[in-house]
Design an enzyme around this catalytic site. Structure first.
Site, PDB file in Angstrom:
ATOM      1  CB  CYS A  15      32.839  79.377  61.423  1.00  0.00           C
ATOM      2  SG  CYS A  15      33.395  80.885  60.630  1.00  0.00           S
ATOM      3  CD  GLU A  69      25.651  78.063  62.417  1.00  0.00           C
ATOM      4  OE1 GLU A  69      26.157  77.252  61.613  1.00  0.00           O
ATOM      5  OE2 GLU A  69      26.315  78.967  62.977  1.00  0.00           O
ATOM      6  CG  HIS A  86      28.271  80.399  60.391  1.00  0.00           C
ATOM      7  ND1 HIS A  86      28.518  80.099  61.713  1.00  0.00           N
ATOM      8  CD2 HIS A  86      29.241  81.267  60.012  1.00  0.00           C
ATOM      9  CE1 HIS A  86      29.580  80.765  62.126  1.00  0.00           C
ATOM     10  NE2 HIS A  86      30.041  81.485  61.118  1.00  0.00           N
ATOM     11  CB  SER A 115      12.031  92.401  78.261  1.00  0.00           C
ATOM     12  OG  SER A 115      12.875  92.119  79.341  1.00  0.00           O
TER      13      SER A 115
HETATM   14  N1  GLN Z   1      37.373  84.038  64.137  1.00  0.00           N
HETATM   15  C1  GLN Z   1      37.333  83.273  62.924  1.00  0.00           C
HETATM   16  C2  GLN Z   1      37.418  84.159  61.701  1.00  0.00           C
HETATM   17  O1  GLN Z   1      37.165  85.343  61.797  1.00  0.00           O
HETATM   18  C3  GLN Z   1      36.086  82.426  62.871  1.00  0.00           C
HETATM   19  C4  GLN Z   1      34.822  83.230  62.794  1.00  0.00           C
HETATM   20  C5  GLN Z   1      33.597  82.425  63.132  1.00  0.00           C
HETATM   21  O2  GLN Z   1      33.680  81.322  63.678  1.00  0.00           O
HETATM   22  N2  GLN Z   1      32.430  82.944  62.844  1.00  0.00           N
HETATM   23  O3  GLN Z   1      37.723  83.713  60.632  1.00  0.00           O
END
Ligand code: GLN
Length: 535
Positions: A383, A510, A508, A14
């Protein structure tokens, strides 16, 4: 539906880069003007990787429609620039779930439910559904795992059946395996590949193309041996050498004749592919004029795949500026006080705190945000990283001593990050905010400068939100709330005024970045970091 199908299987070992190979195939065909869609089959029994530990599985890639999917879908999107959907990642868990739901609902009319035909039919249905829903010319399906794994057998059988039903010239099997190099005899060995092809033949599949991962170029004798024992012509043996950058792989494979061979096997026209833009991007990546160091502070940093899209987006930001981005992977738990923060982060030109769940490491991340704020180091919070910046600011500037997220402390006096009232009491699984949502951007902000837009869509994967009860206090401070989701009145972006570049996003970005089109926030963050490097 006139779709053609390409299936990619793996053999010998893999981690050979099947995902990059599948993504490269998508790229090469798209460069010839074809409409392509990549998808992945994962033979494990989890419904999706959403609940898996990042150490087991790497990052969870989020699709625009809120699918939590395998990280290979990130490669597919970055290479082909085609936005994928939930149904582009099928797991054995999903297959079995729908079969068992149907069984409970009496959908099988009293018949015995079996792997063949019911599981294989369900898998085939999903392949054909992708063809129907996307109207693509070519559907490229990567089968996870290695041929011969017990759990992948129904998937192998299903793709064999597709070949049978799709008809001649509409279906191609690509088999990727390793040719180990034995230093002692100075030779590449073909035997493991021969065995792996034999295994595939045992399941009724003759690979049309053999892709050979190897450290050394394939000599003519090796190619002849492979052709003889694996029943393929010489032009169907494709050398797949290790590349300095994954983005060079499609160019190498094109040189090896992969695109041409695929087109001829599928009876497709083979126009000259447009590769110039991609080639220029790879050239820029290989010839940077400057360098900048970014500290990435998280809790899964030993496994870089856990932050794959963030790392790729940082690299893309660098490519935009002709700069090499050196990522320093920093374990948040190592940052135990301000002195440690200064020592560990001292060399960074920019700091990223990416997404994450759970309390572990958050103390170090808060010290990180404080360090970046006080020392005017560019900071990009994604986030969790945005939530951390808010908590730090509330504690150290707004005088809310134990401010926190209720994810980490349910009895804090200042839950500056909290569940929304409509989420309270809902079971954990049902409360993640997933997929693309709107964000309206305030004028005169870093976000506006980056996006040059006031209304954007970005992908989300989180549960907790900026607590609107504290809005007035923040609005009267230097931490500006510069992006808002209008439908639910949720804060999406925060920025610090009077700082070179300090920005946190609840979403996000990214996932939307491309190697040849850096996401605007990553682009500007790297720009600010380069500026600091120069100083
Ligand atoms: N733990 C945080 C939330 O649930 C941030 C989640 C994350 O960074 N994807 O809001």
């Amino acid at each position: 539906m006139n779709a053609k199908f390409i299936f990619i299987t793996g053999g010998v070992v893999s981690s050979l880069g099947k995902g990059i190979t599948a993504a490269s195939i998508g790229f090469l065909l798209k460069s010839r003007g074809l409409k392509v869609v990549n998808q992945k089959f994962d033979p494990y029994l989890n419904i999706d990787p959403g609940t898996m530990n990042p150490y087991q599985h790497g990052e969870v890639f989020v699709t625009v429609d809120g699918g939590e999917t395998d990280l290979d879908l990130g490669h597919y999107e970055r290479f082909t620039d085609v936005q994928l959907r939930k149904f582009n990642n099928t797991t054995a868990g999903k297959v079995y779930l729908s079969i068992l739901d149907r069984e409970r609902a009496g959908g099988y009319n009293g018949n015995t439910v079996q792997v063949i035909p019911h599981v294989t039919d369900e898998i085939r249905k999903r392949i054909l559904q992708t063809a129907e829903e996307t109207d693509a010319d070519v559907i490229i399906t990567e089968v996870g795992g290695t041929v011969g794994d017990i759990e992948s057998l129904p998937f192998i059988e299903a793709i064999r059946q597709i070949k049978y039903s799709a008809g001649k010239g509409n279906c191609v099997f690509v088999h990727l395996g390793l040719l180990p190099y034995l230093k002692e005899c100075g030779e590449l060995k073909t035997k493991p590949m021969q065995h792996s092809v034999k295994e595939l033949l045992g399941f009724g599949i003759q690979p049309d193309i053999i892709m050979c991962r190897s450290e050394k170029p394939l000599a003519k004798s090796i190619r002849e041996k492979l052709g003889l024992f694996c029943n393929v012509t010489q032009d169907a043996i494709i050398e797949n050498l290790s590349a300095k950058s994954i983005y060079e792989v499609p160019l190498m494979l094109e040189k090896e004749g992969l695109g041409k061979k695929l087109c001829s096997l599928l009876g497709l026209d083979d126009p000259t592919p447009s590769l110039n833009e991609w080639r220029a991007m790879v050239q820029r990546f290989y010839n940077p004029e400057k360098e900048t160091t970014i500290a990435l502070v998280g809790k899964y940093v030993e496994l870089h795949d856990a932050y794959l899209s963030v790392a790729e987006a940082l690299t893309a930001g660098g490519i935009h500026h002709n700069a090499k981005v050196k990522i320093e992977w920093i374990d948040a738990e190592k940052i135990v006080d301000a002195a440690k923060a200064a020592e560990i982060l001292g060399k960074a030109d920019g700091i990223v705190v990416p997404g994450g769940f759970g309390d572990r490491g958050t103390a170090g991340m808060i010290l990180t945000a404080q360090y970046a704020r006080e020392n005017r180091v560019p900071y990009f919070g994604i986030c969790l990283g945005m939530q951390i910046a808010v908590i730090e600011y509330a504690r150290n500037v707004l005088g809310m001593a134990d401010a926190n997220s209720s994810e980490f402390n349910q009895t804090t006096d200042y839950p500056v990050i909290d569940l929304m009232p409509d989420q309270q009491g809902v079971k954990l699984g049902g409360t993640l905010r997933l997929g693309e949502f709107r964000c309206v951007i305030t004028e005169g902000t870093l976000a506006e400068k980056a996006y040059k837009l006031h209304d954007i869509l970005e992908r989300h994967r989180h549960r907790y939100e900026f607590n609107n009860l504290y809005r007035a206090q923040f609005e009267a401070s230097e931490m500006r709330l510069t992006g808002r989701n209008p439908e639910r009145n949720l804060i999406e972006i925060v920025e610090l005024s009077g700082h070179p570049w300090f920005l946190g996003v609840q979403f996000h970005p990214e996932f939307g970045s491309r190697p040849n089109r850096a996401h605007p926030l990553f682009r500007d963050f790297i720009g600010a970091s380069i500026e600091r490097t120069g100083k």
